[in-house]
Design a protein around this motif. Structure first.
Motif, mmCIF file in Angstrom:
data_model
loop_
_atom_site.group_PDB
_atom_site.id
_atom_site.type_symbol
_atom_site.label_atom_id
_atom_site.label_comp_id
_atom_site.label_asym_id
_atom_site.label_seq_id
_atom_site.Cartn_x
_atom_site.Cartn_y
_atom_site.Cartn_z
ATOM 1 N N PHE B 319 0.821 -1.199 0.000
ATOM 2 C CA PHE B 319 0.000 0.000 0.000
ATOM 3 C C PHE B 319 0.863 1.261 0.000
ATOM 4 O O PHE B 319 0.561 2.240 -0.700
ATOM 5 C CB PHE B 319 -0.947 0.010 1.203
ATOM 6 C CG PHE B 319 -1.808 1.238 1.237
ATOM 7 C CD1 PHE B 319 -2.885 1.364 0.376
ATOM 8 C CD2 PHE B 319 -1.502 2.292 2.085
ATOM 9 C CE1 PHE B 319 -3.668 2.500 0.379
ATOM 10 C CE2 PHE B 319 -2.274 3.442 2.093
ATOM 11 C CZ PHE B 319 -3.360 3.557 1.234
ATOM 12 N N ALA B 320 1.949 1.236 0.759
ATOM 13 C CA ALA B 320 2.838 2.403 0.800
ATOM 14 C C ALA B 320 3.401 2.691 -0.591
ATOM 15 O O ALA B 320 3.476 3.850 -1.028
ATOM 16 C CB ALA B 320 3.959 2.161 1.800
ATOM 17 N N ALA B 321 3.788 1.609 -1.304
ATOM 18 C CA ALA B 321 4.319 1.805 -2.651
ATOM 19 C C ALA B 321 3.233 2.314 -3.600
ATOM 20 O O ALA B 321 3.483 3.140 -4.484
ATOM 21 C CB ALA B 321 4.896 0.489 -3.175
ATOM 22 N N LYS B 322 2.012 1.810 -3.367
ATOM 23 C CA LYS B 322 0.904 2.267 -4.202
ATOM 24 C C LYS B 322 0.655 3.759 -3.969
ATOM 25 O O LYS B 322 0.428 4.525 -4.926
ATOM 26 C CB LYS B 322 -0.345 1.451 -3.844
ATOM 27 C CG LYS B 322 -1.562 1.793 -4.682
ATOM 28 C CD LYS B 322 -2.782 1.012 -4.205
ATOM 29 C CE LYS B 322 -3.980 1.323 -5.081
ATOM 30 N NZ LYS B 322 -5.176 0.597 -4.646
ATOM 31 N N ALA B 323 0.723 4.175 -2.699
ATOM 32 C CA ALA B 323 0.503 5.584 -2.364
ATOM 33 C C ALA B 323 1.565 6.465 -3.007
ATOM 34 O O ALA B 323 1.270 7.551 -3.524
ATOM 35 C CB ALA B 323 0.509 5.756 -0.844
ATOM 36 N N LEU B 324 2.806 5.961 -2.991
ATOM 37 C CA LEU B 324 3.892 6.721 -3.607
ATOM 38 C C LEU B 324 3.671 6.855 -5.114
ATOM 39 O O LEU B 324 3.788 7.943 -5.694
ATOM 40 C CB LEU B 324 5.233 6.033 -3.328
ATOM 41 C CG LEU B 324 6.452 6.646 -4.011
ATOM 42 C CD1 LEU B 324 6.719 8.053 -3.467
ATOM 43 C CD2 LEU B 324 7.688 5.777 -3.819
ATOM 44 N N ALA B 325 3.311 5.717 -5.751
ATOM 45 C CA ALA B 325 3.078 5.750 -7.197
ATOM 46 C C ALA B 325 1.924 6.691 -7.530
ATOM 47 O O ALA B 325 1.994 7.460 -8.499
ATOM 48 C CB ALA B 325 2.777 4.334 -7.701
ATOM 49 N N ARG B 326 0.892 6.626 -6.692
ATOM 50 C CA ARG B 326 -0.261 7.475 -6.951
ATOM 51 C C ARG B 326 0.106 8.949 -6.826
ATOM 52 O O ARG B 326 -0.303 9.778 -7.636
ATOM 53 C CB ARG B 326 -1.391 7.115 -5.982
ATOM 54 C CG ARG B 326 -2.683 7.865 -6.251
ATOM 55 C CD ARG B 326 -3.857 7.201 -5.560
ATOM 56 N NE ARG B 326 -3.517 6.839 -4.190
ATOM 57 C CZ ARG B 326 -4.179 5.921 -3.484
ATOM 58 N NH1 ARG B 326 -5.168 5.252 -4.032
ATOM 59 N NH2 ARG B 326 -3.841 5.664 -2.251
ATOM 60 N N ALA B 327 0.922 9.259 -5.787
ATOM 61 C CA ALA B 327 1.332 10.642 -5.599
ATOM 62 C C ALA B 327 2.125 11.147 -6.799
ATOM 63 O O ALA B 327 2.090 12.329 -7.139
ATOM 64 C CB ALA B 327 2.161 10.770 -4.324
ATOM 65 N N LEU B 328 2.850 10.209 -7.451
ATOM 66 C CA LEU B 328 3.622 10.594 -8.627
ATOM 67 C C LEU B 328 2.792 10.521 -9.903
ATOM 68 O O LEU B 328 3.269 10.851 -10.985
ATOM 69 C CB LEU B 328 4.849 9.681 -8.767
ATOM 70 C CG LEU B 328 5.929 9.895 -7.703
ATOM 71 C CD1 LEU B 328 6.905 8.729 -7.714
ATOM 72 C CD2 LEU B 328 6.663 11.200 -7.942
ATOM 73 N N GLY B 329 1.566 10.002 -9.783
ATOM 74 C CA GLY B 329 0.687 9.957 -10.943
ATOM 75 C C GLY B 329 0.738 8.657 -11.713
ATOM 76 O O GLY B 329 0.322 8.599 -12.869
ATOM 77 N N SER B 330 1.216 7.614 -11.092
ATOM 78 C CA SER B 330 1.291 6.338 -11.813
ATOM 79 C C SER B 330 0.399 5.300 -11.153
ATOM 80 O O SER B 330 0.180 5.316 -9.945
ATOM 81 C CB SER B 330 2.735 5.825 -11.826
ATOM 82 O OG SER B 330 2.759 4.465 -12.188
ATOM 83 N N SER B 331 -0.155 4.401 -11.948
ATOM 84 C CA SER B 331 -0.903 3.287 -11.368
ATOM 85 C C SER B 331 -0.408 1.969 -11.965
ATOM 86 O O SER B 331 -1.148 1.013 -12.091
ATOM 87 C CB SER B 331 -2.401 3.471 -11.618
ATOM 88 O OG SER B 331 -2.620 3.500 -13.010
ATOM 89 N N LEU B 332 0.853 1.965 -12.374
ATOM 90 C CA LEU B 332 1.422 0.750 -12.967
ATOM 91 C C LEU B 332 1.923 -0.158 -11.850
ATOM 92 O O LEU B 332 3.084 -0.116 -11.465
ATOM 93 C CB LEU B 332 2.566 1.102 -13.916
ATOM 94 C CG LEU B 332 2.168 1.565 -15.315
ATOM 95 C CD1 LEU B 332 3.403 1.982 -16.092
ATOM 96 C CD2 LEU B 332 1.429 0.461 -16.065
ATOM 97 N N LEU B 333 0.995 -0.957 -11.300
ATOM 98 C CA LEU B 333 1.341 -1.855 -10.210
ATOM 99 C C LEU B 333 1.124 -3.288 -10.672
ATOM 100 O O LEU B 333 0.123 -3.602 -11.300
ATOM 101 C CB LEU B 333 0.454 -1.583 -8.999
ATOM 102 C CG LEU B 333 0.264 -0.129 -8.572
ATOM 103 C CD1 LEU B 333 -0.846 -0.035 -7.542
ATOM 104 C CD2 LEU B 333 1.563 0.414 -8.006
ATOM 105 N N GLU B 334 2.049 -4.149 -10.351
ATOM 106 C CA GLU B 334 1.859 -5.560 -10.734
ATOM 107 C C GLU B 334 2.592 -6.439 -9.726
ATOM 108 O O GLU B 334 3.668 -6.086 -9.230
ATOM 109 C CB GLU B 334 2.391 -5.797 -12.149
ATOM 110 C CG GLU B 334 2.216 -7.205 -12.670
ATOM 111 C CD GLU B 334 0.772 -7.688 -12.611
ATOM 112 O OE1 GLU B 334 -0.088 -7.163 -13.335
ATOM 113 O OE2 GLU B 334 0.494 -8.616 -11.808
#
Lengths: 222, 673
Positions: B319-334
């Protein structure tokens, strides 16, 4: 008994016994034995099959027969059961020899009734002939084992040699029996007392005398 | 429901209970060695003697005596006390007095019960029996002189593990427990006999002479070696984890644990990443945290960021990594590192819906592309139990040895589209039919075809004991279900990430990814072991292993479980979430949490199911897509070496040896003693 252990697994053992298969006659017998048990319960046949295998090994080696590990594996394979279960059975019962034995496996009973009736003497007679516990004589004829009660207490002392019992023994009668066996003749089996047939009382009745003529209820007298 | 009296107190016990169970229900402690709830009854240690009326005027073994109407049981009479003292004295006749050098000391049933029920003195002064050592493989250390012949290990290997490895040779006093020809115990659950052994005859070989139980700090953890989520107890001393033991949880692992979960311990201190590393001129050089963060900030990826999560990551980290990606504008999670791309829009369609304990009740099971024994050993024991109750098991995929009767239908995944007649017959007659789709099946489109199969045979149906849902997906990664719940799934799987050509790829301990596909990206590896991903990484940020952080995990059935920290991460390594938080600062974005509690609260606010321990409710199965077909040959299973499935295991000398000796047949010389 505590030094009872299977003949160690070695390449020689594998080379000698790895190719063990039933003879045509025994294959037939094995099939018949397995058929005595319900389908899927073929494991129940493990004891008779081990006995059959031991006898076949005996016939091949001119001894009483024994069970090399590859032979146990063969039986386990036929019955589709794990080898460790076969080994458990084979090590549990004294009737399975798990090490090579001689032509005649002399099993001297040393349990209390036999001991009281002179099994020490019988054992001493065996030792005198050069037999040692757990060893086979140099000529390959006799293997000596001390066993627990064989159920012949009424005609103690006794020895079991291969499939036969010899009872009411003395050192002389035992020596005679072993000499005869060594010479390739079959001595009289069962009791060695002249005049005795089975385990009927020797001489006159000493107990339960009131039962000699007719049935008698002893219970009131206890 | 017989009514009986235990020590004068009347109570009712379930039909079929034994006298021992009745006594336990009455709150009486009955000492025992051979009796074990999960094994068959042997009745050979005689420690559980009690006085029972009506019956013969002598003590009786309560473990093997059925409780019946009107019995009067005494556990506190003089007869019982004398009987226990007598049995104890007999058991101790041949048991060596070597407690000071015995690893079981302090957690030994014989020791405890000798203190509680023994006479404190022996009248035996003859020689004691001695038994030669038996080799049982790299995991089990034997001191067979200590054996009291309870045969728990024999029954375990036959009944639970399903391989007759261990047997009892000879008889009476000379009985000896051994494997055939002293071969190594090879089963993947073999080390459970160490826990079962009530004395110190079977102890843990890697843990030999390491510690005493009272020195150890205990933390309640969750195993991450597979997706079962076995409950474990992590025993540590100082900063080092010394051993991992199973915890009882009937819904998950009962009280067993796979060998690879138990023996990762020595991997936790080896090949650790304990300081940051930077790649300079294609060589990794040690760095400091500020240097590492500067390197990351210099790339400043913006929205061109992808996150790949590994198999052992907790939900908070993801979740922390997802929050970071989201803050940067990315949703490329796998999270599906090997490139699987099954649809994960409906969580019910990717969960083990019948639950791990429920699969025991299934009476027809079709396994599609799963080597259950390698992928989830503790699910295989459940399937084994089901077959003992009469379940029929069919497998699509290459042959493996399940330890129970199973019909292998072939390697072609297309068999699932049109199953043979005997499968149809079995499933039509079944009351609780189930399908298990494994990783190799998911790769061949078995998910959709499995849903169609579920519709055809009504795998979801009402039963007397509530609704039965027989559609199951068996995952292999501890982080998979949590990852899918947090959105670590792209429609095209890992391929979408490759296609996006991100400037930066963050690996959360993702060691199974083929990083050559990300040649143009900066790879930031947040991991704890110097394994495959570390070789490809441009920046390595040392993180905590599963024993070194609190975390939430979701197992393959959707059970949310929380694991505790046992020790601190070594060296400069930090807990994963703090690294991601610091990264957010160096990249100049805000992620919205400053503490672990705030992070967890934010995670639960987003995915409420992660906030409640226990089974998550995923709702109903989706309808099968029209014309869904599985196709392709299932050539093999994903796990090639079931001891070395993850970075920690690959670093563990014990598991390396298991792999070499038990799987690849290498021989090791025994140290002379």
């Amino acid at each position: 008994m505590s030094d009872r252990h299977p003949e160690p697994d070695s390449s020689e053992l594998r080379a000698r016994w790895g190719g063990f298969v039933w003879t045509a006659e025994n294959a037939e017998k094995a099939k018949e034995i397995i058929a005595r048990y319900p389908a899927g319960r073929q494991r129940s046949a493990v004891m008779p099959l081990l006995d059959l295998a031991q006898r076949q090994v005996g016939a091949e080696t001119q001894t009483q027969g024994w069970l090399p590990l590859p032979v146990m594996e063969y039986v386990a394979g036929q019955l589709e059961m794990p080898v460790i279960r076969v080994l458990e059975v084979a090590t549990f019962y004294m009737m399975y020899n798990i090490q090579p034995v001689g032509r005649f496996h002399v099993q001297v009973c040393g349990t209390t009734p036999c001991m009281l009736r002179g099994s020490d003497e019988i054992m001493a007679a065996c030792h005198k002939r050069g037999m040692h516990l757990g060893h086979t004589t140099d000529d390959g004829l006799f293997t000596l084992t001390e066993v627990e009660c064989m159920g012949n207490c009424a005609s103690a002392p006794m020895v079991q040699i291969n499939d036969d019992n010899y009872e009411d023994l003395t050192a002389e009668s035992l020596n005679h029996i072993l000499d005869e066996l060594a010479a390739g003749r079959q001595p009289k089996t069962g009791t060695q007392l002249p005049g005795r047939h089975t385990v009927e009382p020797v001489g006159a009745l000493s107990t339960l005398t009131a039962m000699a003529e007719a049935n008698h209820d002893y219970r009131g007298e206890w | 429901m017989p009514k009986l009296k235990v020590d004068g107190v009347e109570l009712e016990v379930p039909a079929g209970a034994t006298v021992l169970q009745a006594c336990e229900l009455a709150g009486k402690e009955i000492p025992r060695f051979c009796y074990h709830e999960r094994l068959s009854i042997a009745g050979n240690c005689r420690m559980c003697l009690v006085e029972v009326k009506p019956g013969p005027p002598k003590p009786q073994a309560s473990c093997a005596l059925p409780a019946s109407e009107g019995q009067e049981i005494r556990t506190d009479s003089e007869m019982v006390k004398k009987a226990r003292e007598g049995v104890m004295e007999f058991l101790l006749i041949n048991h060596p007095l070597d407690c000071p050098i015995c690893d079981q000391g302090g957690e030994c049933d014989l020791q405890d019960q000798s203190v509680a029920y023994g006479r404190g003195k022996s009248r035996y002064d003859e020689n004691k029996r001695a038994v030669t050592e038996k080799y049982m493989g790299p995991l089990i250390k034997t001191t067979m002189t200590r054996c009291i012949h309870c045969t728990r290990c024999v029954r375990f290997s036959e009944e639970i593990a399903g391989v007759d490895e261990i047997g009892a040779l000879y008889r009476g006093e000379n009985m000896q427990i051994t494997t055939y020809l002293e071969g190594a115990a090879k089963h993947e659950l073999s080390a459970n006999v160490i826990d079962l052994c009530p004395v110190g005859a079977l102890t843990s070989r890697p843990y030999a002479f390491e510690a005493r139980p009272w020195e150890l700090k205990k933390a309640l953890g969750v195993d991450v070696s597979d997706a079962v989520g076995s409950n474990i107890r992590i025993d540590s001393r100082g900063r080092e984890v010394l051993r991992i033991l199973p915890r009882v949880n009937d819904d998950v692992n009962e009280e067993w644990l796979s060998d690879r979960a138990r023996y990762v311990v020595d991997g936790l201190t080896r090949r650790r990443l304990d300081k940051p590393w930077l790649r300079k001129d294609s060589k990794l050089v040690a760095a400091t945290w500020p240097e590492a963060f500067n390197a990351i900030a210099s790339i400043n990826p913006g929205a061109s960021l992808a996150v790949i999560s590994g198999d052992q990551v907790d939900c908070e980290t993801m979740f922390a990594a997802k929050a970071l990606a989201r803050a940067l504008g990315s949703s490329l999670l796998e999270g599906r590192q090997t490139g699987l791309a099954y649809t994960a829009s409906n969580m019910a369609a990717v969960a083990f819906n019948s639950t791990l304990s429920g699969i025991e009740e299934a009476d027809a099971v079709l396994i599609v592309g799963s080597h259950v024994r390698d992928e989830a050993p503790l699910v295989n024991t459940r399937l084994r139990k089901a077959t003992r109750k009469g379940a029929k098991v069919f497998v699509i995929g290459p042959k493996w040895d399940p330890t129970y009767p199973a019909t292998f239908l072939g390697d072609d995944a297309a068999i699932l589209n049109d199953v043979p007649a005997d499968v149809v017959a079995a499933f039509e007659a079944a009351k609780k039919p189930a399908i298990i789709v494994g990783g190799a099946g998911l790769a061949k489109g078995a998910l959709e075809a499995g849903l169609a199969f579920a519709e055809r045979f009504k795998l979801v149906r009402p039963t007397d004991s509530g609704e039965w849902n027989g559609f199951n997906v068996l995952h292999m990664a501890a982080s998979r279900m949590g990852g899918l719940m947090l959105g670590y799934a792209q429609a095209g799987g890992l391929g979408d990430l490759v296609a996006a050509k991100p400037k930066m790829v963050i690996s959360l301990g993702a060691d199974e990814v083929d990083y050559t596909k990300f040649a143009g990206s900066m790879i930031v590896h947040i991991g704890h072991h110097g394994d495959k991903a570390a070789h490809a990484a441009d920046v390595i940020l040392p993180a905590a292993a599963f024993t070194e952080k609190d975390g939430t995990y979701v197992n393959t059935e959707g059970r949310v479980q929380v694991s505790e920290r046992a020790v601190y991460a070594p060296g400069d390594a930090r807990e994963d979430w703090t690294i991601l938080r610091a990264m957010a600062d160096s990249l100049g974005v805000a992620v919205g949490f400053d503490s672990f509690d705030a992070l967890r609260a934010a995670m639960i606010a987003e995915v409420p199911a992660l906030g409640a321990e226990g089974l998550a409710d995923y709702g109903a199965l989706p309808a099968a897509p029209k014309g869904a077909k599985a196709e392709g040959l299932i050539a093999g299973y994903p796990i090639k070496d079931h001891y070395l499935t993850n970075a920690i295991a690959r670093s563990s000398p014990t598991l390396q040896r298991c792999s070499a000796e038990l799987l690849h047949g290498e021989t090791f010389a025994e140290a002379a003693e």
